[in-house]
Enzyme design. Structure first.
Site: not given
Ligand code: NAI
Ligand SMILES: O=C(O)C(=O)[C@H](O)COP(=O)(O)O
Length: 397
Positions: A60, A141-142, A161, A189, A222, A246, A251, A268, A271-272
């Site tokens: 990222s 997904q989350v 959503d 989101t 994010r 987180d 960042e 951040h 997801g680690y």
């Molecule tokens: N802190 C971390 O380490 C991590 C952060 N993330 C972040 O979390 C986000 C979500 O991850 P996933 O669930 O895997 O993605 P995903 O794409 O499966 O789910 C995102 C959901 O948000 C919804 N959405 C989009 N715009 C919206 C709005 N304005 N209001 C409400 N809902 C809305 C979508 O319809 C979708 O259902 C990722 O895009 C990423 O930026 C993901 C994994 C790790």
């Molecule tokens: O999958 C995402 O989206 C995330 O935010 C990750 O947890 C960030 O992972 P890195 O980019 O630091 O490997």
């Protein structure tokens, strides 16, 4: 999000030059069979670093935009992340570059981060999460996994959503209603700035002020989904709120004033988990193999090491809340990450940015709940059910 383009006939697997972010675990082990793997720091990656490269495997922290790729020979870009806001997808499309992210690779890790944060805050403030109402913004997904986990724990849960259709057994509500009714709000989101429902600054002053007295706000999506300046101002005025961050706007910069005011702050890393990282690497490897029309020879099982803590036993005297806290903290104690993060408070701005990335690069091994076997055969059914709902591998008879 996966959008593999078809393989150009000129791409011979043995001749591949693969440039990868140096902080992707097991990237060499995974991709070496496909060509030469060159690893570099992702945040400072330049167009020159991509000279002669066929494949970029990113994280990222690399802005994959037109400027980076327009003069490159890239045929495929993969990001071992769920989020894609760092990738300019139209630029890839324009150049016919194949693409894949790793949807859902770290969803379970983020869910566990949220559950661990809530466990710590509930103990500190003397409540039980099962008595609270949780609102999830973004049920993908989350958010979807978190929804199901909380339901299994007997927590009242609803989601906002606008992109989802109604679904049996799921309470979908408008954002205003969620703000009005929920004790805990978790943001999951993507970061978007266009479309019908952009999420950039979705939580501004108005939404933050509309949260109920005593709300816990968690952002593990994010940083810029929350207007960080507005959050800082609201926290100065409202000491009833609890905040878990987180992710941070801008960042690797972190506003120290904001860090000081949040209840839990981490760099951040939601997801680690190691499990998530290996899944992310393998998913992108598999997508590249599909793109090349080759069989995937490396599997997740081959790469994932055994966890350092494999077994926990409970006696008959422990209650469900105690058992859940002990098991969660044995696998992941979020207070440690928060304590390390607070060291940033003593640093100058430049050092703070470097330290933020250092903590992410040198993140200690964290495993998911499912890797821990728990013998709860001498404990009550309530204990067994709670541990199972959390996702531990429970021996119950
Ligand atoms: N802190 C971390 O380490 C991590 C952060 N993330 C972040 O979390 C986000 C979500 O991850 P996933 O669930 O895997 O993605 P995903 O794409 O499966 O789910 C995102 C959901 O948000 C919804 N959405 C989009 N715009 C919206 C709005 N304005 N209001 C409400 N809902 C809305 C979508 O319809 C979708 O259902 C990722 O895009 C990423 O930026 C993901 C994994 C790790
Ligand atoms: O999958 C995402 O989206 C995330 O935010 C990750 O947890 C960030 O992972 P890195 O980019 O630091 O490997």
């Amino acid at each position: 999000m996966k959008s593999d383009a078809s393989r150009p006939s000129s791409l011979e697997p043995r001749a591949l030059k693969i440039v990868a972010d140096e902080n992707i675990p097991l990237v060499r082990e995974c991709f070496a069979g496909l060509g030469d793997v060159v690893t570099l720091p992702g945040r400072s990656l330049t167009a020159d670093d991509l000279a002669g490269a066929d494949v970029l495997v990113a994280r990222s922290v690399t802005k994959v935009n037109k400027e980076l790729i327009q003069n490159s020979s890239l045929k495929f870009v993969g990001t071992c992340t769920a989020g894609c806001d760092h990738i300019e997808l139209p630029a890839l499309k324009e150049q016919g570059v194949g693409f894949s992210n790793a949807p859902g690779c770290n969803a379970r890790s983020v869910v566990e981060y949220v559950l661990c944060a809530l466990d710590i805050l509930a103990e500190r403030d003397g409540y039980c999460i099962t008595g609270r109402t949780v609102g999830i913004v973004g049920k993908g997904q989350v958010g979807g996994r978190l929804y199901r986990a909380l339901q299994a724990l007997g927590v009242r849960v609803m989601a906002n959503d606008p992109l989802l259709e109604a679904e049996a057994g799921v309470e979908l509500v408008e954002l205003d209603e969620l703000l009005e009714r929920c004790d805990v709000i978790a943001l999951h989101t993507p970061l978007t700035t266009s479309g019908d429902y952009p999420t950039y600054h979705l939580f501004g002053e108005q939404q933050l002020l509309a949260m109920k007295h005593g709300t816990v706000l968690i952002n593990a999506g994010r940083g810029a989904v929350v207007d960080n300046r507005a959050l800082l101002n609201v926290l100065k005025a409202r000491d009833d709120l609890s905040v878990v961050l987180d992710v941070w706007e801008h960042e690797p910069e972190v506003d120290p004033e904001l860090l000081e005011l949040v209840d839990i702050g981490t760099p951040h890393i939601a997801g680690y988990s190691l499990d998530a990282k290996v899944t992310g690497t393998v998913m992108v490897y598999q997508a590249l193999c599909r793109f090349l029309g080759l069989p995937a020879r490396t599997s997740q099982q081959d790469l994932t090491p055994l966890p350092p803590l494999m077994k926990l036993d409970f006696t008959g005297t422990v209650d469900a809340d105690q058992a859940a806290s002990v098991a969660m903290r044995a696998t992941y104690d979020i207070r440690r990450d928060d304590a390390l993060m607070r060291r940033l408070l003593k640093m100058e701005p430049e050092a703070r940015k470097l330290a933020f990335d250092f903590m992410r690069k040198n993140y200690s091994e964290r495993r998911e709940f499912s890797t821990l076997k728990i013998d709860a055969s001498r404990s009550s059914q309530e204990v067994q059910q709670r541990l199972q709902a959390l996702g531990f591998d429970v021996l119950d008879e």
